[in-house]
Enzyme design. Sequence first.
Site, short mmCIF file in Angstrom:
data_model
loop_
_atom_site.label_atom_id
_atom_site.label_comp_id
_atom_site.label_asym_id
_atom_site.label_seq_id
_atom_site.Cartn_x
_atom_site.Cartn_y
_atom_site.Cartn_z
N LYS A 174 -15.83 11.19 22.34
CA LYS A 174 -15.83 10.35 21.12
C LYS A 174 -16.15 8.92 21.74
CE LYS A 174 -12.44 7.92 19.64
NZ LYS A 174 -13.06 6.81 18.73
N GLY A 231 -3.34 4.03 25.81
CA GLY A 231 -3.15 5.03 26.83
C GLY A 231 -1.58 5.28 26.75
N GLU A 248 -7.58 5.45 32.28
CA GLU A 248 -8.10 4.00 32.83
C GLU A 248 -7.71 3.22 31.77
OE1 GLU A 248 -9.52 1.03 34.00
OE2 GLU A 248 -11.18 1.80 33.02
N CYS A 282 -12.18 -4.57 32.15
CA CYS A 282 -10.66 -4.30 32.69
C CYS A 282 -10.51 -5.01 34.06
CB CYS A 282 -10.41 -2.99 32.49
SG CYS A 282 -11.81 -2.01 33.36
N GLU A 380 -3.57 -9.13 29.04
CA GLU A 380 -5.01 -9.20 29.29
C GLU A 380 -5.57 -9.96 27.93
OE1 GLU A 380 -7.94 -5.47 30.75
OE2 GLU A 380 -6.65 -5.15 28.85
#
Length: 475
Positions: A174, A231, A248, A282, A380
Amino acid sequence: MLQHDQLFIGGEWVSPAGTGTIDVVSPHTEEVIGRVPDATPADMDRAVAAAREAFDNGPWPRMEPAERKAIVARLTALFGEGLADMSALITEEMGSPISFSQLGQTGQAHAVYTYFSELDITWEEERAGMLGPVTVRREPVGVVAAIVPWNVPQFIIALKLAPALIAGCTIVIKPAPETPLDAYPLADMLTEAGVPKGVVSIVAAGRETGEHLVRHPGVDKVAFTGSTAAGRTIGAICGEQLKRCTLELGGKSAAIILDDADLASTMGWLKMASLMNNGQACVAQTRILASRSRYDEVVGALTETVRSMPVGDPADPANEIGPLVAERQRERVENYIRVGQEEGAKVALGGSGRPHDRGWYVTPTVFTGVTNDMRIAREEIFGPVLSVIPYDDEADAVRIANDSDYGLAGTVWTADSDRGLDIARRVRTGTYGVNTYMIESSSPFGGYKNSGVGRELGPEGLGAYLEYKSIARLG
């Protein structure tokens, strides 16, 4: 404008179940450059059914590993032939500077396919048991759901697709709704390479349809790359269903600049380590740790380095920083810049204004006077924003680097590589660099703490798509 009206399901181009579409908008021009179908849960059901049938009854898992490797090798060659066009398409879709698209978007993806197509492993081995020999087999985990983000779409597809194919799995991919276009030429490559029908589906869709894929009872493993928040949700679903998963996730990596580091060389490397892909990575080293004795010198060198990086049309090779992927992402980054100032950090470069009237550009920003408890040092940001944090001594630098909810990447810069290696051993991250930063295809990639679960790349990355079976016997 690129317009597609079909989905790649079970190795064939088919009409979607619904009428919804996804518009792909150029981050540089803010104009629609492509349109693809927005897959529905019914489309995902069809893709999983095809993958399930191909795994349970098809030839792919039952082929000799050498046969699968040969097909992946053909895919690798085809991908290599299309690098230039694929790089340009990704730059147009999400704003990655063309130099990074050629290196980090498609060049790295090609390296991943090459690595796995050449990897040799032992599929069966004999071990001594208490009553007789034991055969230990490595078998494919089954049907894989791969959910891919927009920042490095082809590289992250390769991280999942290549080992899954080599292992003998079938897979439903996806792509993110921001970057569905680059998946279409990949689908054609898969067909030309000889991947059997049913083995791979590529179905672009939004979050709700993606969650339907994760929850699908026909899926044996989920491989996800994206935000830590998403996640957690995916990990919880997989935990409820006892479904294998690789996650990840995010990072907030630190670059430790020791007093003996050559600043000119360090800054040359930090341009990539900290600001690759417009800061939308990331692994980006966005916390720059400098000793108090050289703090002003490091700030000066970093500020001049960032100032020298041209910002503009990402298709122009002269530009090193392009636009962010979407208007919402620009708003997010600009909000963090305001937060940093409100928290008391000082702006050494950037901080306000936009470099261009059109496009989702943000002025690259360098903060000084940052403490590690500020939000700009802990969260982040995913944009061209760097924070320079002072440290007292080497132990303090390691402490600050480790004082993070994340543990994905990091670097140390020093004239003494042995000293750098010692620091690398003390920083709790899944990947690290001494006077460099690279994601190596031969070595495991992933993170500690909130940066994820599991590893990709290297033999360990293939192992994530395998189950181990022990067969004991007498005689």
